[in-house]
Motif scaffolding. Structure first.
Motif, short mmCIF file in Angstrom:
data_model
loop_
_atom_site.label_atom_id
_atom_site.label_comp_id
_atom_site.label_asym_id
_atom_site.label_seq_id
_atom_site.Cartn_x
_atom_site.Cartn_y
_atom_site.Cartn_z
N PHE A 198 30.88 37.98 45.08
CA PHE A 198 32.01 38.60 44.39
C PHE A 198 31.66 40.03 43.97
CE2 PHE A 198 32.94 34.10 42.62
CZ PHE A 198 33.51 33.73 43.83
N TYR A 202 32.60 39.91 38.05
CA TYR A 202 33.07 38.54 38.24
C TYR A 202 31.88 37.59 38.24
CZ TYR A 202 37.36 40.93 39.47
OH TYR A 202 38.47 41.73 39.43
N GLN A 498 39.85 36.51 45.51
CA GLN A 498 40.05 37.57 44.54
C GLN A 498 41.19 37.23 43.57
OE1 GLN A 498 38.08 40.37 43.94
NE2 GLN A 498 39.34 40.16 42.12
N ASN A 501 39.71 34.91 41.04
CA ASN A 501 38.84 35.60 40.08
C ASN A 501 39.64 36.44 39.09
OD1 ASN A 501 36.30 34.67 40.85
ND2 ASN A 501 36.10 36.18 42.48
N LYS A 505 39.98 36.46 34.88
CA LYS A 505 39.67 37.58 33.99
C LYS A 505 40.72 37.71 32.88
CE LYS A 505 37.05 40.70 34.38
NZ LYS A 505 36.95 41.73 35.42
N GLN A 515 44.77 28.75 38.46
CA GLN A 515 43.40 28.59 38.97
C GLN A 515 43.14 27.14 39.36
OE1 GLN A 515 40.85 30.48 35.88
NE2 GLN A 515 40.01 31.58 37.63
#
Length: 535
Positions: A198, A202, A498, A501, A505, A515
């Motif tokens: 990543f 991350y 991505q 990730n 965040k 997720q």
């Protein structure tokens, strides 16, 4: 004695007495090389004077642009083992052994010698073994300066530190690719490439990242060193396992032909440089030896000690060779007691290895049929001129242009950057323009939405990363467009990762639900298998 790939040759850039004990180095925006000279590192078997403050940083300049350094000045003198340097727009950042602090050095009269210094970041003391301290100062795509323990944001001459989600355990140096992934190596752990799945910022996912036989070293040197790597007696060569991997870089230059995108990792105990090719075809990065059964660069010479590499402004690969006998720090070079190494100690003395210090060379690997790029003059150019370099075929130029524009804080180039972000001829142009806008505080939702609707998956991935400030508002057009990507048929694996990730965040119940659904709907994806194991 040095073996290099077919179609390439080595050229000597600098050697002793112009340079000695070159532990690390970096280029400034005009192509000068700043070199950390470790003048007290294992000068004898007892590590006499190891912490004497007599090391230095030198500045090397190629005045006639023939590829050979011909001017040398001592930029910083009489210091304690400088670890890494990072030249910026008007100063040079340095971190030293035994402290986490970072210092800014200034050359006010432009004579190649620092006139003053300021504390850029005040860190804690660090009194551990000198091989296991902080290293790496590297400008990354997202406008952060990365080291193996901290991420720094440059703010009005100071560095504001934050921690990586997990420490980037890279023992000596770090590398980055065009998408901002950090590539690490670990010497004691015998791992020349790890934690590269990543981009920086991350999590690190704990998965197997190596192809078949990747961790098998293929040295040519017969002479043995005390190390965890052992000795291959059947083939009369040092190392059964990797022992001292360090000083990696990514070759990001078109003139390097088949080796563009290659990571080079130094192995001074094995007297070679490993070339790593990354395969992303499954969505999970896998490291492969680019020269199966061999090494990218290797030597039979006992004293060949490559420790650092950089992809240079001319597009070629540079590496430093400390060229010395002892390479182990004192902790791993016992001279008394019942250690097996002591029995071999006299043979080392007979070979003369204890007497070879204060040497050093910097080489560049040049294609036989390729012409290196011109020497840069970026420090002397306007920000408007630098914008064009965001589309340069050499990644070094792109990085420097972005860094200099952002550090200058020159918002006058905003219109040019927005045109490039939307209409740039290449992924490189659009991606670097977008991050430069972000660094200047000029990025808006229209720029991000344009990236999200690009036909390029790499630009889309950049748009997803840049969308994170808008993801708390589930009604925003950016959030809706990003979530809509999840319904696309045959969504690109890296783009899917991505999105996952970026949702992580921005911690909201809706994002956590998304997720979880991604993990559930992609049970066979190797990255998500690794993420389940971590959770």
């Amino acid at each position: 004695t040095i073996e290099v790939p077919d179609g390439f040759h080595l050229e000597l850039v600098a050697s002793e007495p112009m340079v000695e004990e070159p532990a690390s180095f970096a280029f400034d925006g005009n192509g000068a090389i700043y070199v950390c000279e470790w003048r007290t590192y294992m000068q004898d078997e007892y590590a006499t004077g190891a912490k004497d403050p007599v090391s230095r940083i030198i500045k090397l300049v190629d005045t006639d642009e023939d590829g050979v350094m011909d001017k040398r000045t001592v930029f910083v003198d009489n210091v304690l083992l400088p670890r890494t340097v990072l030249p910026l727009h008007d100063r040079v950042l340095v971190n030293f052994t035994d402290e986490y602090s970072v210092w800014s050095y200034f050359d006010d009269d432009d004579d190649g010698v620092a006139d003053r210094r300021e504390l850029a970041y005040e860190g804690e003391p660090h009194k551990g073994n000198i091989e296991h301290q902080a290293s790496g100062l590297m400008w990354n795509l997202d406008n952060h300066i990365d080291s193996n323990y901290f991420r720094f944001r440059y703010d009005n001459g100071k560095l504001v530190a934050s921690r990586h989600s997990e420490p980037r355990i890279s023992q000596w140096g770090m590398a980055r690719d065009d998408d901002g992934r950090i590539d690490c190596s670990w010497a004691g752990g015998a791992n020349p490439a790890h934690s590269f799945q990543f981009p920086a910022g991350y999590p690190i996912v704990k998965i197997d990242e190596h192809g078949p036989d990747y961790q098998m070293p293929y040295s040519l040197c017969e002479n043995e060193d005390q190390s965890s790597g052992g000795y291959d007696s059947d083939n009369r060569r040092v190392l059964i396992n990797f022992s001292a991997t360090c000083g990696q870089t990514l070759i990001r230059s078109g003139i390097m032909g088949p080796y563009e995108g290659l990571m080079t990792t130094c192995e001074p105990v094995g007297r070679f440089i490993r070339g790593t090719r990354f395969d992303w075809s499954t969505g999970k990065g896998i490291a492969h030896n680019v020269t199966p059964g061999s090494e990218f660069i290797r030597s039979t010479d006992t004293y060949f000690r490559p420790v650092w590499s950089e992809s240079g402004p001319d597009g070629t690969l540079y590496f430093s060779d400390m060229y010395r006998g002892i390479i182990q720090e004192k902790n791993w070079f016992p001279t008394e007691g019942n250690h097996p190494w002591v029995k071999r100690y006299h043979r080392i003395r007979d070979w003369g290895m204890l007497d070879v210090t204060r040497h050093g060379r910097i080489y560049r690997l040049v294609p036989d049929d390729g012409k290196p790029y011109e020497q840069p003059r970026m420090l002397d150019q306007s920000s408007e001129e630098l914008v064009a370099y965001l589309d340069h075929p050499n990644g070094w130029w792109r990085d420097q242009a972005q860094m200099l524009i952002v550090l200058r804080g020159d918002k006058s180039v905003g219109a040019s950057l927005k045109r490039m972000a939307g209409l740039g001829k290449s992924d490189y142009a659009r991606i670097n323009a977008l991050w430069t806008l972000r660094g200047l505080g000029l990025l808006d939702s229209a720029d991000v939405r344009a990236a999200l609707t690009s036909v390029s998956n790499r630009v889309k991935m950049t748009g997803v990363r840049l969308s994170e400030p808008w993801l708390k508002d589930r009604k925003s057009l950016i959030a809706k467009e990003m979530v809509a990507m999840l319904d696309e048929t045959n969504i690109d694996s890296q783009l899917l990762i991505q999105i996952y990730n970026s949702l992580g965040k921005v911690d909201t119940p809706a994002n956590r639900t998304l997720q979880a659904s991604i993990l559930k709907e992609h049970p066979e994806h190797p990255i998500f298998e690794g993420l389940r194991a971590v959770e």
